[in-house]
Design a protein around this motif. Structure first.
Motif, short mmCIF file in Angstrom:
data_model
loop_
_atom_site.label_atom_id
_atom_site.label_comp_id
_atom_site.label_asym_id
_atom_site.label_seq_id
_atom_site.Cartn_x
_atom_site.Cartn_y
_atom_site.Cartn_z
N SER A 53 51.07 48.88 31.77
CA SER A 53 50.06 48.89 32.52
C SER A 53 49.18 47.64 32.52
CB SER A 53 49.18 50.23 32.23
OG SER A 53 48.69 49.94 31.33
N VAL A 54 49.16 46.98 31.38
CA VAL A 54 48.35 45.54 31.32
C VAL A 54 49.34 44.43 31.29
CG1 VAL A 54 46.47 46.59 29.85
CG2 VAL A 54 48.59 45.60 28.79
N GLY A 55 50.35 44.66 31.94
CA GLY A 55 51.25 43.47 32.19
C GLY A 55 52.11 42.62 31.20
N SER A 56 52.43 43.48 30.03
CA SER A 56 53.16 43.07 29.28
C SER A 56 54.66 43.35 29.40
CB SER A 56 53.00 43.72 27.81
OG SER A 56 51.64 43.43 27.24
N THR A 57 55.55 42.37 29.49
CA THR A 57 56.88 42.57 29.90
C THR A 57 57.78 42.29 28.61
OG1 THR A 57 57.10 40.05 30.49
CG2 THR A 57 56.08 41.60 32.22
N ASN A 58 59.13 42.84 29.12
CA ASN A 58 60.11 42.69 28.44
C ASN A 58 61.45 42.61 29.13
OD1 ASN A 58 61.46 42.42 25.93
ND2 ASN A 58 61.93 44.74 25.74
N TYR A 59 62.30 41.84 28.79
CA TYR A 59 63.68 41.63 29.70
C TYR A 59 64.92 41.52 28.88
CZ TYR A 59 60.36 39.50 33.27
OH TYR A 59 59.48 39.32 33.99
N ALA A 60 66.05 42.14 29.50
CA ALA A 60 67.19 41.95 28.88
C ALA A 60 67.61 40.53 28.80
CB ALA A 60 68.27 42.70 29.59
N ASP A 61 68.24 40.19 27.72
CA ASP A 61 68.69 38.74 27.48
C ASP A 61 69.30 38.15 28.57
OD1 ASP A 61 69.09 38.90 23.93
OD2 ASP A 61 67.45 38.64 24.94
N SER A 62 70.29 38.97 29.17
CA SER A 62 71.10 38.62 30.44
C SER A 62 70.30 38.19 31.69
CB SER A 62 72.15 39.57 30.56
OG SER A 62 71.43 40.80 31.08
N VAL A 63 69.17 38.52 31.70
CA VAL A 63 68.32 38.43 32.85
C VAL A 63 67.18 37.42 32.63
CG1 VAL A 63 69.08 40.44 34.10
CG2 VAL A 63 66.58 40.13 32.89
N LYS A 64 66.77 37.09 31.65
CA LYS A 64 65.79 36.29 31.17
C LYS A 64 65.69 34.95 31.89
CE LYS A 64 64.42 38.24 26.68
NZ LYS A 64 64.38 37.90 25.28
N GLY A 65 64.60 34.43 32.40
CA GLY A 65 64.54 33.30 33.22
C GLY A 65 65.16 33.47 34.47
N ARG A 66 65.88 34.37 34.87
CA ARG A 66 66.13 34.76 36.41
C ARG A 66 65.47 35.79 37.05
NH1 ARG A 66 71.07 36.27 37.24
NH2 ARG A 66 71.37 37.62 35.18
N PHE A 67 65.15 36.96 36.31
CA PHE A 67 64.40 37.94 36.87
C PHE A 67 63.00 38.06 36.43
CE2 PHE A 67 68.16 40.92 37.25
CZ PHE A 67 68.96 39.91 38.00
N THR A 68 62.16 38.47 37.49
CA THR A 68 60.54 38.69 37.18
C THR A 68 60.30 40.11 37.42
OG1 THR A 68 60.35 36.41 37.51
CG2 THR A 68 58.26 37.78 37.19
N ILE A 69 59.48 40.56 36.68
CA ILE A 69 59.09 42.10 36.80
C ILE A 69 57.57 41.96 37.10
CG2 ILE A 69 58.95 42.85 34.48
CD1 ILE A 69 59.56 45.58 35.35
N SER A 70 57.18 42.66 38.17
CA SER A 70 55.50 42.82 38.44
C SER A 70 55.26 43.86 38.83
CB SER A 70 55.23 41.63 39.33
OG SER A 70 55.81 41.79 40.49
N ARG A 71 54.06 44.33 38.77
CA ARG A 71 53.42 45.54 39.58
C ARG A 71 52.04 45.46 40.22
NH1 ARG A 71 52.98 49.47 34.21
NH2 ARG A 71 51.54 50.70 35.60
N ASP A 72 51.71 46.34 40.92
CA ASP A 72 50.58 46.59 41.63
C ASP A 72 49.96 47.93 41.35
OD1 ASP A 72 48.27 46.99 43.50
OD2 ASP A 72 49.24 45.79 44.89
N ASN A 73 49.09 47.74 40.47
CA ASN A 73 48.45 49.32 40.02
C ASN A 73 47.96 50.18 40.90
OD1 ASN A 73 49.60 48.94 37.30
ND2 ASN A 73 47.83 47.75 36.53
N ALA A 74 47.09 49.44 41.88
CA ALA A 74 46.51 49.86 42.91
C ALA A 74 47.49 50.68 43.93
CB ALA A 74 45.65 48.76 43.88
N LYS A 75 48.75 50.12 43.96
CA LYS A 75 49.78 50.84 44.89
C LYS A 75 50.66 51.54 44.23
CE LYS A 75 49.44 46.91 48.32
NZ LYS A 75 50.21 46.01 49.06
#
Length: 118
Positions: A53-75
């Protein structure tokens, strides 16, 4: 009742991009972790990326540098920007969220197909 509705999947050529969205709706008090998982044919479901909820992220090694996760808490929405897609990214992608209504529970979306052609 809580629902997670995904959108944005489709067919793309290798090297292309797609953006997945997942919106949570219903009697939501709060959402902690949101994330994306995927299941390729013949494989187990695997984690792709998660975000707190505060924006900390974790990625699978296979997608690091290619995928980006984000969120809109208001929505109550989480996104997955997928760039430099590879054929091995082909899978059904599922949205997941830990949502508190009266008690915290884990919810899954219905899945959206991503197909990357070579």
């Amino acid at each position: 009742q809580v629902r997670l509705v995904e959108s944005g999947g489709g067919l793309v050529q290798a090297g292309g991009s797609l953006r997945l969205s997942c919106a949570a709706s219903g009697s939501i008090f709060s959402i902690s972790v949101m994330g994306w998982y995927r299941r390729a044919p013949g494989n187990e479901r695997e984690l792709v990326a998660v975000i707190t909820s505060v924006g900390s992220t974790n990625y699978a090694d296979s997608v690091k540098g290619r995928f980006t996760i984000s969120r809109d808490n208001a929505k109550n929405t989480v996104y997955l920007q997928m760039n430099s897609l590879k054929p091995e990214d082909t899978a059904v992608y599922y949205c997941n969220a830990n949502i508190r209504t009266t008690v915290p529970s884990n919810y899954w979306g219905q899945g959206t197909q991503v197909t990357v052609s070579s």
